[in-house]
Design a protein around this motif. Structure first.
Motif, short mmCIF file in Angstrom:
data_model
loop_
_atom_site.label_atom_id
_atom_site.label_comp_id
_atom_site.label_asym_id
_atom_site.label_seq_id
_atom_site.Cartn_x
_atom_site.Cartn_y
_atom_site.Cartn_z
N HIS A 1 0.52 4.54 -2.56
CA HIS A 1 0.45 5.78 -1.97
C HIS A 1 1.63 6.72 -2.58
O HIS A 1 1.27 7.62 -2.88
CB HIS A 1 0.12 5.82 -0.73
CG HIS A 1 -1.24 5.33 -0.19
ND1 HIS A 1 -1.37 4.49 0.93
CD2 HIS A 1 -2.25 5.16 -0.60
CE1 HIS A 1 -2.39 4.00 1.13
NE2 HIS A 1 -2.93 4.38 0.01
N GLN B 1 -6.70 -1.06 -8.25
CA GLN B 1 -8.38 -1.00 -8.02
C GLN B 1 -8.56 0.25 -6.89
O GLN B 1 -9.24 -0.05 -6.01
CB GLN B 1 -8.86 -2.18 -7.55
CG GLN B 1 -9.00 -3.32 -8.51
CD GLN B 1 -7.73 -4.19 -8.71
OE1 GLN B 1 -7.39 -4.75 -7.59
NE2 GLN B 1 -7.17 -4.49 -9.82
N VAL C 1 -10.42 3.45 -5.29
CA VAL C 1 -11.68 3.78 -4.98
C VAL C 1 -11.78 5.12 -4.28
O VAL C 1 -10.59 5.75 -4.11
CB VAL C 1 -12.53 2.84 -4.08
CG1 VAL C 1 -12.63 1.57 -4.80
CG2 VAL C 1 -11.65 2.62 -2.94
N ALA C 2 -13.11 5.76 -4.33
CA ALA C 2 -13.31 7.01 -3.62
C ALA C 2 -12.14 8.04 -4.01
O ALA C 2 -12.12 8.39 -5.35
CB ALA C 2 -13.11 6.89 -2.43
N THR C 3 -11.70 8.97 -3.16
CA THR C 3 -10.74 10.05 -3.68
C THR C 3 -9.61 9.41 -4.71
O THR C 3 -9.37 10.10 -5.58
CB THR C 3 -10.01 10.67 -2.54
OG1 THR C 3 -11.26 11.06 -1.55
CG2 THR C 3 -9.38 11.85 -2.84
N ASP C 4 -8.93 8.52 -4.34
CA ASP C 4 -7.86 7.94 -5.18
C ASP C 4 -8.43 7.84 -6.63
O ASP C 4 -7.52 8.22 -7.60
CB ASP C 4 -7.35 6.81 -4.56
CG ASP C 4 -6.75 6.69 -3.25
OD1 ASP C 4 -6.61 7.96 -2.88
OD2 ASP C 4 -6.62 5.81 -2.70
N LEU D 1 1.00 7.44 -5.97
CA LEU D 1 -0.11 8.49 -6.23
C LEU D 1 0.36 10.03 -5.86
O LEU D 1 0.06 10.90 -6.81
CB LEU D 1 -1.46 8.19 -5.29
CG LEU D 1 -2.56 7.34 -5.55
CD1 LEU D 1 -3.40 7.14 -4.25
CD2 LEU D 1 -3.18 7.74 -6.64
N ARG E 1 0.89 -1.46 0.03
CA ARG E 1 0.08 -0.17 -0.11
C ARG E 1 1.01 1.19 0.08
O ARG E 1 0.40 2.17 -0.51
CB ARG E 1 -0.94 0.20 1.01
CG ARG E 1 -2.26 -0.70 1.08
CD ARG E 1 -2.95 -1.00 -0.32
NE ARG E 1 -4.10 -0.24 -0.61
CZ ARG E 1 -4.67 -0.17 -1.58
NH1 ARG E 1 -4.39 -0.97 -2.59
NH2 ARG E 1 -6.09 0.48 -1.73
N ARG F 1 -10.97 9.40 -8.00
CA ARG F 1 -11.39 10.78 -8.57
C ARG F 1 -10.14 11.29 -9.01
O ARG F 1 -10.15 12.02 -10.03
CB ARG F 1 -12.01 11.41 -7.80
CG ARG F 1 -13.36 10.92 -7.21
CD ARG F 1 -14.39 11.96 -6.81
NE ARG F 1 -13.90 12.48 -5.60
CZ ARG F 1 -14.17 12.19 -4.49
NH1 ARG F 1 -14.66 10.84 -4.04
NH2 ARG F 1 -13.57 12.92 -3.46
#
Lengths: 259, 215
Positions: free
Chosen positions: B6, B71, B73-76, B9, B2, B78
């Motif tokens: 991150h 995969q 989701v949510a803010t990531d 990102l 993870r 968007r």
């Protein structure tokens, strides 16, 4: 046939230990609701209170009400066995009765009932249940063989056939795919989509993509802290939960940002 | 695992900020190349545009990889979907600065901008700079209030473009067709640059709120 479930102010205990506190949620008929959350947050415990399976553990008890179409399943004079017949359950590991044939596995629940059922009637239930579970074509020529001889995915579909043979109104699934390979998992997920046209389905899953794929509503459970009870953080439409959840704790969990 | 996700990102976010800064510098230099008839400056803008294009391709590829492997989701999710959109806008902004620089080069050693249009073009350059500076702050800090202020500033760019038209269409225009075409194109380039800046701000609003702003 499918029924609505209203959970109001439910607290769930193991002896003196409050395992899950203050759960309030509504589950609509003919829909799939997914429970997600970290291990130990109480989602399986909540699932098991929905058909009074929780109380089979010594010292376990439930406060609050769980109403099935308005009738409290914890009300005085309600027979828990009747509740479990109305609200069926499928477990994490496929658990067909190992010595029984495929046929006998499907009708096991029916034979426990007091009513005498004719052979032709049983044959009909076996076929329709196995068809509903998408297993009929694979096993029609070996119904007398032991259920334990099937593959894991087939065994899980056999367990679903067994659960729906007694014509329940709600189907609870506790991580039904966690012991299955991806192909069997997809078969079960397809089956869930078919079953939801007839039943109310609640599924506990650790696989968030599975929750996103199969459910209309998703409830997120979490622990308030170490040694504290589990709680439901939020319940919302699944597309909302996975695109823009209202609660930051949900967002952190589904994005993999815990602790 | 993870952490890797991150970090990636974060790096993609940094790449978007770098692109924003580059397109800000590009238009600023293009404007001065245009007003000062500065060939070296114009060519620097064109050379720098390659870096912007490369960044866009790179960010798009990395975003695709993260989506396919993690995969999100949510803010990531968007952030990543919006990154694909807003890097396209930023790349286009770089191209528009490049077009402005090309007009400067084409008319060198003369200035492409006749005396009477200098003021308007210079103001367009100012608005472009102010807009993109705000956009950089919005992208970096995900500041929604600022994102909304950007729309108002875009209106002043549209007004300047109309002013430029009025100038070129006036019976007093004495600079001929070629200059009129240059002015029309330049007006168009600055105006489109501002529109893409607004689009970047809108994508950022979506990242933060999960809702697309109304047009």
């Amino acid at each position: 046939m499918a029924k609505r479930i209203d959970v109001s102010d439910v607290n769930i205990y193991y002896g003196k230990f409050l395992a899950v506190s203050d759960v309030n949620l509504t589950i609509q008929p003919r829909s799939v609701t997914a429970f997600i959350g970290p291990s130990g947050c109480g989602k399986s415990t909540v699932l098991r209170t929905l058909n009074r399976m929780h109380e089979v553990i010594a010292g376990a008890r439930v406060e609050g009400t769980v109403a099935l179409d308005g009738e409290d399943i914890y009300g005085a004079g309600v027979d828990p066995v009747d509740v479990r017949r109305t609200i069926g359950m499928v477990f994490q590991r496929p658990n067909p009765f190992p010595t029984m044939s495929i046929y006998d596995n499907v009708v096991a629940g029916l034979k426990l009932g007091s009513k005498k059922i004719s052979k032709s009637e049983l044959d009909g239930v076996v076929e329709s249940s196995l068809r509903s579970a998408n297993l009929w074509d694979e096993v029609r020529n070996r119904l007398s063989k032991p259920g334990s001889g099937l593959s894991g995915g087939q065994q899980q579909r056999l367990c679903i056939a067994r659960a729906i043979a007694v014509k329940p109104q709600v189907l609870l699934m506790d991580e039904p795919c966690s012991a299955l390979d991806p192909i069997s998992t997809l078969a079960i997920e397809d089956l869930i989509q078919e079953l939801k046209t007839k039943y109310t389905i609640v599924i506990v899953t650790h696989n968030m993509q599975q929750a996103a794929r199969v459910s209309e509503r998703t409830a997120f459970f979490n622990l308030a802290g170490i040694g504290k009870p589990g709680q439901m953080v939020e319940i919302d439409d699944t597309d909302k939960i996975f695109s823009n959840p209202a609660d930051k704790r949900t967002e952190d969990y589904i994005s993999g940002r815990f602790g | 695992m993870r952490d890797v996700y991150h970090d990636e990102l974060d790096d993609i976010g940094k790449g978007v900020i770098e692109m924003t800064n580059l397109v800000a510098i590009a238009m600023d230099r293009a404007t001065s190349a245009l007003l000062d008839a500065n060939l070296a400056q114009a060519e620097a803008v064109m050379a720098a545009d390659k870096r912007i294009d490369t960044l866009r391709t790179d960010l798009e590829e990395r975003t695709f990889q993260v989506i396919s492997r993690q995969q999100p989701v949510a803010t990531d999710l968007r952030v990543l979907i919006s990154t694909i959109h807003l890097t396209a806008d930023l790349e286009r902004m770089g191209d528009l600065a490049d077009h402005v620089a090309k007009i400067a080069r084409l008319r060198f050693p003369e200035s492409a901008v006749p005396e009477e249009a200098r003021d308007v073009i210079s103001q367009m350059g100012e608005v472009a700079r102010s807009l993109v500076t705000k956009v950089a702050d919005v992208v970096d800090g995900r500041d929604i209030a600022l994102a909304q202020a950007i729309e108002a500033e875009d209106d002043s760019m549209d007004a300047l473009r109309r002013k430029l038209f009025t100038l070129v269409l006036s019976p007093n225009w004495s600079r001929g067709t070629e200059a009129a075409i240059d002015m029309t194109l330049l007006g168009r380039y600055y105006e489109r640059y501002a529109d893409h800046a607004v689009a970047v701000a809108r994508h950022t609003i979506f990242i933060v709120t999960g809702r697309r702003p109304e047009h």
